[in-house]
Design a protein around this motif. Structure first.
Motif, PDB file in Angstrom:
ATOM      1  N   TYR A 146       0.876  -1.313  -0.039  1.00  0.00           N
ATOM      2  CA  TYR A 146       0.022  -0.055   0.038  1.00  0.00           C
ATOM      3  C   TYR A 146       1.017   1.057   0.027  1.00  0.00           C
ATOM      4  O   TYR A 146       2.000   1.277   0.675  1.00  0.00           O
ATOM      5  CB  TYR A 146      -0.940   0.121   1.344  1.00  0.00           C
ATOM      6  N   SER A 147       0.282   2.288  -0.699  1.00  0.00           N
ATOM      7  CA  SER A 147       1.005   3.720  -0.816  1.00  0.00           C
ATOM      8  C   SER A 147       0.272   4.603   0.369  1.00  0.00           C
ATOM      9  O   SER A 147      -0.888   4.413   0.348  1.00  0.00           O
ATOM     10  CB  SER A 147       1.021   4.269  -2.113  1.00  0.00           C
ATOM     11  N   ILE A 148       1.059   5.132   1.115  1.00  0.00           N
ATOM     12  CA  ILE A 148       0.423   6.293   2.167  1.00  0.00           C
ATOM     13  C   ILE A 148       0.186   7.291   1.311  1.00  0.00           C
ATOM     14  O   ILE A 148       1.274   8.020   0.780  1.00  0.00           O
ATOM     15  CB  ILE A 148       0.981   6.384   3.455  1.00  0.00           C
ATOM     16  N   ILE A 149      -0.682   7.671   0.859  1.00  0.00           N
ATOM     17  CA  ILE A 149      -1.146   8.909  -0.081  1.00  0.00           C
ATOM     18  C   ILE A 149      -1.462  10.399   0.642  1.00  0.00           C
ATOM     19  O   ILE A 149      -1.352  11.437   0.219  1.00  0.00           O
ATOM     20  CB  ILE A 149      -2.023   8.830  -1.158  1.00  0.00           C
ATOM     21  N   ASP A 150      -2.015  10.159   2.008  1.00  0.00           N
ATOM     22  CA  ASP A 150      -2.462  11.386   2.868  1.00  0.00           C
ATOM     23  C   ASP A 150      -2.398  11.012   4.301  1.00  0.00           C
ATOM     24  O   ASP A 150      -2.683   9.974   4.470  1.00  0.00           O
ATOM     25  CB  ASP A 150      -3.652  12.023   2.257  1.00  0.00           C
ATOM     26  N   MET A 151      -1.915  11.967   4.996  1.00  0.00           N
ATOM     27  CA  MET A 151      -2.177  11.855   6.528  1.00  0.00           C
ATOM     28  C   MET A 151      -2.700  13.227   6.982  1.00  0.00           C
ATOM     29  O   MET A 151      -2.037  14.272   6.676  1.00  0.00           O
ATOM     30  CB  MET A 151      -0.857  11.552   7.226  1.00  0.00           C
ATOM     31  N   ARG A 152      -3.728  13.164   7.892  1.00  0.00           N
ATOM     32  CA  ARG A 152      -4.621  14.257   8.172  1.00  0.00           C
ATOM     33  C   ARG A 152      -4.148  14.299   9.716  1.00  0.00           C
ATOM     34  O   ARG A 152      -3.695  13.518  10.463  1.00  0.00           O
ATOM     35  CB  ARG A 152      -5.982  13.969   8.196  1.00  0.00           C
ATOM     36  N   GLU A 153      -4.338  15.827  10.169  1.00  0.00           N
ATOM     37  CA  GLU A 153      -3.728  16.140  11.459  1.00  0.00           C
ATOM     38  C   GLU A 153      -4.803  15.206  12.585  1.00  0.00           C
ATOM     39  O   GLU A 153      -5.930  14.756  12.105  1.00  0.00           O
ATOM     40  CB  GLU A 153      -4.024  17.440  11.876  1.00  0.00           C
ATOM     41  N   HIS A 154      -4.445  15.091  13.660  1.00  0.00           N
ATOM     42  CA  HIS A 154      -5.070  14.269  14.524  1.00  0.00           C
ATOM     43  C   HIS A 154      -6.218  15.429  15.134  1.00  0.00           C
ATOM     44  O   HIS A 154      -5.900  16.741  15.170  1.00  0.00           O
ATOM     45  CB  HIS A 154      -4.344  13.939  15.897  1.00  0.00           C
ATOM     46  N   SER A 155      -7.293  15.019  15.417  1.00  0.00           N
ATOM     47  CA  SER A 155      -8.614  15.784  15.675  1.00  0.00           C
ATOM     48  C   SER A 155      -9.135  15.344  17.061  1.00  0.00           C
ATOM     49  O   SER A 155      -8.990  14.096  17.189  1.00  0.00           O
ATOM     50  CB  SER A 155      -9.412  16.228  14.630  1.00  0.00           C
ATOM     51  N   ILE A 156     -10.051  16.046  17.701  1.00  0.00           N
ATOM     52  CA  ILE A 156     -10.984  15.485  18.708  1.00  0.00           C
ATOM     53  C   ILE A 156     -12.290  15.563  18.272  1.00  0.00           C
ATOM     54  O   ILE A 156     -12.987  16.436  17.596  1.00  0.00           O
ATOM     55  CB  ILE A 156     -10.824  16.670  20.056  1.00  0.00           C
ATOM     56  N   ASP A 157     -13.028  14.413  18.464  1.00  0.00           N
ATOM     57  CA  ASP A 157     -14.404  14.415  18.008  1.00  0.00           C
ATOM     58  C   ASP A 157     -15.164  15.283  19.116  1.00  0.00           C
ATOM     59  O   ASP A 157     -15.185  15.008  20.056  1.00  0.00           O
ATOM     60  CB  ASP A 157     -14.864  12.938  18.172  1.00  0.00           C
ATOM     61  N   PRO A 158     -15.837  16.009  18.369  1.00  0.00           N
ATOM     62  CA  PRO A 158     -16.683  17.051  19.485  1.00  0.00           C
ATOM     63  C   PRO A 158     -17.684  16.407  20.088  1.00  0.00           C
ATOM     64  O   PRO A 158     -18.120  16.643  21.256  1.00  0.00           O
ATOM     65  CB  PRO A 158     -17.178  18.061  18.407  1.00  0.00           C
ATOM     66  N   ASP A 159     -18.264  15.292  19.727  1.00  0.00           N
ATOM     67  CA  ASP A 159     -19.275  14.624  20.652  1.00  0.00           C
ATOM     68  C   ASP A 159     -18.771  13.714  21.503  1.00  0.00           C
ATOM     69  O   ASP A 159     -19.445  13.617  22.881  1.00  0.00           O
ATOM     70  CB  ASP A 159     -20.085  13.777  19.456  1.00  0.00           C
ATOM     71  N   THR A 160     -17.647  12.870  21.358  1.00  0.00           N
ATOM     72  CA  THR A 160     -17.251  11.842  22.234  1.00  0.00           C
ATOM     73  C   THR A 160     -15.858  12.300  22.872  1.00  0.00           C
ATOM     74  O   THR A 160     -15.683  11.598  23.943  1.00  0.00           O
ATOM     75  CB  THR A 160     -16.953  10.616  21.641  1.00  0.00           C
ATOM     76  N   LEU A 161     -15.243  13.510  22.492  1.00  0.00           N
ATOM     77  CA  LEU A 161     -13.974  14.042  22.791  1.00  0.00           C
ATOM     78  C   LEU A 161     -12.957  12.854  22.771  1.00  0.00           C
ATOM     79  O   LEU A 161     -11.814  12.959  23.257  1.00  0.00           O
ATOM     80  CB  LEU A 161     -13.997  14.304  24.380  1.00  0.00           C
ATOM     81  N   GLN A 162     -13.062  11.935  21.786  1.00  0.00           N
ATOM     82  CA  GLN A 162     -12.089  11.021  21.472  1.00  0.00           C
ATOM     83  C   GLN A 162     -11.016  11.683  20.343  1.00  0.00           C
ATOM     84  O   GLN A 162     -11.349  12.322  19.380  1.00  0.00           O
ATOM     85  CB  GLN A 162     -12.703   9.622  20.656  1.00  0.00           C
ATOM     86  N   LEU A 163      -9.756  11.295  20.606  1.00  0.00           N
ATOM     87  CA  LEU A 163      -8.935  11.539  19.600  1.00  0.00           C
ATOM     88  C   LEU A 163      -9.073  10.518  18.393  1.00  0.00           C
ATOM     89  O   LEU A 163      -9.175   9.419  18.519  1.00  0.00           O
ATOM     90  CB  LEU A 163      -7.306  11.365  20.197  1.00  0.00           C
ATOM     91  N   THR A 164      -9.064  11.332  17.206  1.00  0.00           N
ATOM     92  CA  THR A 164      -8.999  10.549  15.942  1.00  0.00           C
ATOM     93  C   THR A 164      -7.877  10.948  14.819  1.00  0.00           C
ATOM     94  O   THR A 164      -7.059  11.713  15.312  1.00  0.00           O
ATOM     95  CB  THR A 164     -10.505  10.992  15.286  1.00  0.00           C
ATOM     96  N   ALA A 165      -7.761   9.903  14.145  1.00  0.00           N
ATOM     97  CA  ALA A 165      -6.745  10.072  13.086  1.00  0.00           C
ATOM     98  C   ALA A 165      -7.119   9.288  11.783  1.00  0.00           C
ATOM     99  O   ALA A 165      -8.096   8.719  11.902  1.00  0.00           O
ATOM    100  CB  ALA A 165      -5.434   9.197  13.440  1.00  0.00           C
ATOM    101  N   VAL A 166      -6.557  10.079  10.536  1.00  0.00           N
ATOM    102  CA  VAL A 166      -7.082   9.692   9.414  1.00  0.00           C
ATOM    103  C   VAL A 166      -6.124   9.752   8.486  1.00  0.00           C
ATOM    104  O   VAL A 166      -5.068  10.591   8.428  1.00  0.00           O
ATOM    105  CB  VAL A 166      -8.149  10.794   8.734  1.00  0.00           C
ATOM    106  N   PHE A 167      -6.076   8.531   7.560  1.00  0.00           N
ATOM    107  CA  PHE A 167      -5.049   8.239   6.765  1.00  0.00           C
ATOM    108  C   PHE A 167      -5.721   7.892   5.325  1.00  0.00           C
ATOM    109  O   PHE A 167      -6.764   6.877   5.605  1.00  0.00           O
ATOM    110  CB  PHE A 167      -4.017   6.915   7.127  1.00  0.00           C
ATOM    111  N   PHE A 168      -5.017   8.188   4.456  1.00  0.00           N
ATOM    112  CA  PHE A 168      -5.543   7.704   2.901  1.00  0.00           C
ATOM    113  C   PHE A 168      -4.541   6.737   2.449  1.00  0.00           C
ATOM    114  O   PHE A 168      -3.177   7.075   2.284  1.00  0.00           O
ATOM    115  CB  PHE A 168      -5.940   8.636   2.066  1.00  0.00           C
ATOM    116  N   VAL A 169      -4.816   5.550   2.051  1.00  0.00           N
ATOM    117  CA  VAL A 169      -3.921   4.609   1.383  1.00  0.00           C
ATOM    118  C   VAL A 169      -4.660   4.191  -0.013  1.00  0.00           C
ATOM    119  O   VAL A 169      -5.411   4.268  -0.258  1.00  0.00           O
ATOM    120  CB  VAL A 169      -3.595   3.386   2.394  1.00  0.00           C
ATOM    121  N   ALA A 170      -3.394   3.618  -0.909  1.00  0.00           N
ATOM    122  CA  ALA A 170      -3.783   3.439  -2.144  1.00  0.00           C
ATOM    123  C   ALA A 170      -3.059   1.998  -2.299  1.00  0.00           C
ATOM    124  O   ALA A 170      -1.916   1.801  -2.002  1.00  0.00           O
ATOM    125  CB  ALA A 170      -3.301   4.342  -3.253  1.00  0.00           C
ATOM    126  N   LEU A 171      -3.721   1.133  -3.338  1.00  0.00           N
ATOM    127  CA  LEU A 171      -3.181  -0.258  -3.777  1.00  0.00           C
ATOM    128  C   LEU A 171      -3.308  -0.065  -5.231  1.00  0.00           C
ATOM    129  O   LEU A 171      -4.443  -0.270  -5.704  1.00  0.00           O
ATOM    130  CB  LEU A 171      -3.771  -1.234  -2.969  1.00  0.00           C
TER     131      LEU A 171
END
Length: 123
Positions: free
Chosen positions: A94-119
């Motif tokens: 897989y290629s890592i095509i994008d990584m987003r900054e960590h953020s806090i979910d406003p409803d649950t206050l959980q830390l979240t992360a988002v990555f985009f991969v390609a094959l």
């Protein structure tokens, strides 16, 4: 097989201790407010056909968005886990095509992360 299902099987097979559950395409309603588990949601993101010629195509790029919803009581090093996850994905071609900054979910206050991969696949 859908790219999301294939990636789910790959992640489930690896057995990351940090991940409680992996879901492809949608998150069950009962887990939307859950903060006790680290949950990964895989969704399709902008697939494309490649290698065109002779009025057809011979390749496909499958892209998947990986959303990680970290449990509220983190007991491991998030950065070390993410590096291990990304290295595993690149070892599986897989290629890592994008990584987003960590953020806090406003409803649950959980830390979240988002990555985009390609094959890339030859069909």
């Amino acid at each position: 097989m859908l790219a999301t299902v294939k990636l789910k099987e790959l992640l489930d097979g690896k057995g990351f201790d940090e991940i409680s559950e992996v879901y492809a395409n949608n998150l069950p309603k009962e887990l939307e407010e859950n903060t006790d588990k680290t949950i990964v949601l895989l969704t399709e993101s902008n697939p494309s056909i490649e290698m065109s010629g002779n009025n057809t195509f011979f390749g496909k790029t499958e892209r998947v968005e990986i959303q990680i919803f970290y449990k509220a009581d983190i007991d491991y090093d998030i950065e070390a886990f993410e590096v291990e996850l990304l290295r595993f994905l690149t070892s599986e071609h897989y290629s890592i095509i994008d990584m987003r900054e960590h953020s806090i979910d406003p409803d649950t206050l959980q830390l979240t992360a988002v990555f985009f991969v390609a094959l890339d696949k030859i069909i």
